[in-house]
Design a protein around this motif. Structure first.
Motif, PDB file in Angstrom:
ATOM      1  N   ASP A   1       0.908  -1.445   0.016  1.00 21.64           N
ATOM      2  CA  ASP A   1      -0.122  -0.349   0.215  1.00 21.64           C
ATOM      3  C   ASP A   1       1.048   1.263  -0.157  1.00 21.64           C
ATOM      4  O   ASP A   1       1.996   1.145   0.183  1.00 21.64           O
ATOM      5  CB  ASP A   1      -1.301   0.328   1.619  1.00 21.64           C
ATOM      6  CG  ASP A   1      -2.120   0.946   0.961  1.00 21.64           C
ATOM      7  OD1 ASP A   1      -2.150   1.357   0.067  1.00 21.64           O
ATOM      8  OD2 ASP A   1      -2.454   1.269   2.008  1.00 21.64           O
ATOM      9  N   MET A   2       0.114   2.174  -0.678  1.00 14.24           N
ATOM     10  CA  MET A   2       0.946   3.388  -0.940  1.00 14.24           C
ATOM     11  C   MET A   2      -0.498   4.401  -0.652  1.00 14.24           C
ATOM     12  O   MET A   2      -0.509   4.748  -1.395  1.00 14.24           O
ATOM     13  CB  MET A   2       1.729   4.174  -2.252  1.00 14.24           C
ATOM     14  CG  MET A   2       2.828   3.282  -2.094  1.00 14.24           C
ATOM     15  SD  MET A   2       3.930   3.754  -3.530  1.00 14.24           S
ATOM     16  CE  MET A   2       3.152   3.009  -4.657  1.00 14.24           C
ATOM     17  N   TYR A   3      -0.043   5.517   0.650  1.00 13.41           N
ATOM     18  CA  TYR A   3      -1.049   6.505   1.108  1.00 13.41           C
ATOM     19  C   TYR A   3      -0.194   7.421   1.552  1.00 13.41           C
ATOM     20  O   TYR A   3       0.658   7.656   1.947  1.00 13.41           O
ATOM     21  CB  TYR A   3      -1.418   6.444   1.708  1.00 13.41           C
ATOM     22  CG  TYR A   3      -1.286   5.677   2.665  1.00 13.41           C
ATOM     23  CD1 TYR A   3      -1.586   5.973   3.988  1.00 13.41           C
ATOM     24  CD2 TYR A   3      -1.088   4.121   2.768  1.00 13.41           C
ATOM     25  CE1 TYR A   3      -1.094   5.723   5.672  1.00 13.41           C
ATOM     26  CE2 TYR A   3      -1.014   3.790   4.486  1.00 13.41           C
ATOM     27  CZ  TYR A   3      -0.745   4.496   5.476  1.00 13.41           C
ATOM     28  OH  TYR A   3      -0.588   3.448   6.322  1.00 13.41           O
ATOM     29  N   GLN A   4      -0.957   8.711   1.357  1.00  9.21           N
ATOM     30  CA  GLN A   4      -1.025  10.023   1.987  1.00  9.21           C
ATOM     31  C   GLN A   4      -1.345  10.439   3.209  1.00  9.21           C
ATOM     32  O   GLN A   4      -2.280  10.616   3.881  1.00  9.21           O
ATOM     33  CB  GLN A   4      -0.764  11.512   0.943  1.00  9.21           C
ATOM     34  CG  GLN A   4       0.013  12.389   1.265  1.00  9.21           C
ATOM     35  CD  GLN A   4      -0.170  13.377   0.803  1.00  9.21           C
ATOM     36  OE1 GLN A   4      -0.396  13.416  -1.009  1.00  9.21           O
ATOM     37  NE2 GLN A   4       0.446  15.019   0.916  1.00  9.21           N
ATOM     38  N   GLU A   5      -0.233  10.931   4.143  1.00  2.93           N
ATOM     39  CA  GLU A   5      -0.572  11.202   5.517  1.00  2.93           C
ATOM     40  C   GLU A   5      -0.463  12.621   5.162  1.00  2.93           C
ATOM     41  O   GLU A   5       0.422  13.039   6.290  1.00  2.93           O
ATOM     42  CB  GLU A   5      -0.778  10.205   6.798  1.00  2.93           C
ATOM     43  CG  GLU A   5      -1.414   8.941   6.948  1.00  2.93           C
ATOM     44  CD  GLU A   5      -1.231   8.029   8.264  1.00  2.93           C
ATOM     45  OE1 GLU A   5      -0.165   8.311   9.059  1.00  2.93           O
ATOM     46  OE2 GLU A   5      -1.156   6.833   8.364  1.00  2.93           O
ATOM     47  N   GLY A   6      -1.104  13.706   5.651  1.00  3.48           N
ATOM     48  CA  GLY A   6      -0.723  14.554   5.302  1.00  3.48           C
ATOM     49  C   GLY A   6      -0.136  15.238   4.668  1.00  3.48           C
ATOM     50  O   GLY A   6       0.592  14.686   3.796  1.00  3.48           O
TER      51      GLY A   6
END
Length: 92
Positions: free
Chosen positions: A17-22
């Motif tokens: 998984d790859m995602y953005q947090e802030g």
């Protein structure tokens, strides 16, 4: 992102998984423990020192067939055991 995920994939790993947090980009993946030796310096180099990482035990998996014999021979050699594998009759 590409360099960081490349470090994982280059170590027989898998990016899950790859995602953005802030402002942060998070990459979650899995890789064999043996392949993670030297990962900290390699990931820092690949990301110009911006990456931080952590690990946790994801359990045990069966080693793919084409690597099993190779790893068994490495272990037997390291332990000073005979390199020829015992026959199944020896276990009866």
């Amino acid at each position: 992102m590409g360099d960081a995920s490349g470090e994982i994939q280059g170590r027989r790993g898998r990016v899950d998984d790859m995602y953005q947090e802030g402002d942060l980009m998070v990459i979650e993946g899995i890789a064999p423990v043996e392949e993670m030796i030297g990962f900290s310096s390699d990931i820092r180099s690949a990301t110009e020192g911006r990456a931080s990482w952590n690990t946790e035990n994801a359990g045990f998996r069966v080693l793919v067939d084409n690597l099993q014999r190779e790893k068994i021979m490495e272990i037997r050699e390291r332990k000073g055991m005979k390199l020829e594998l015992p026959q199944s009759i020896d276990y009866i």
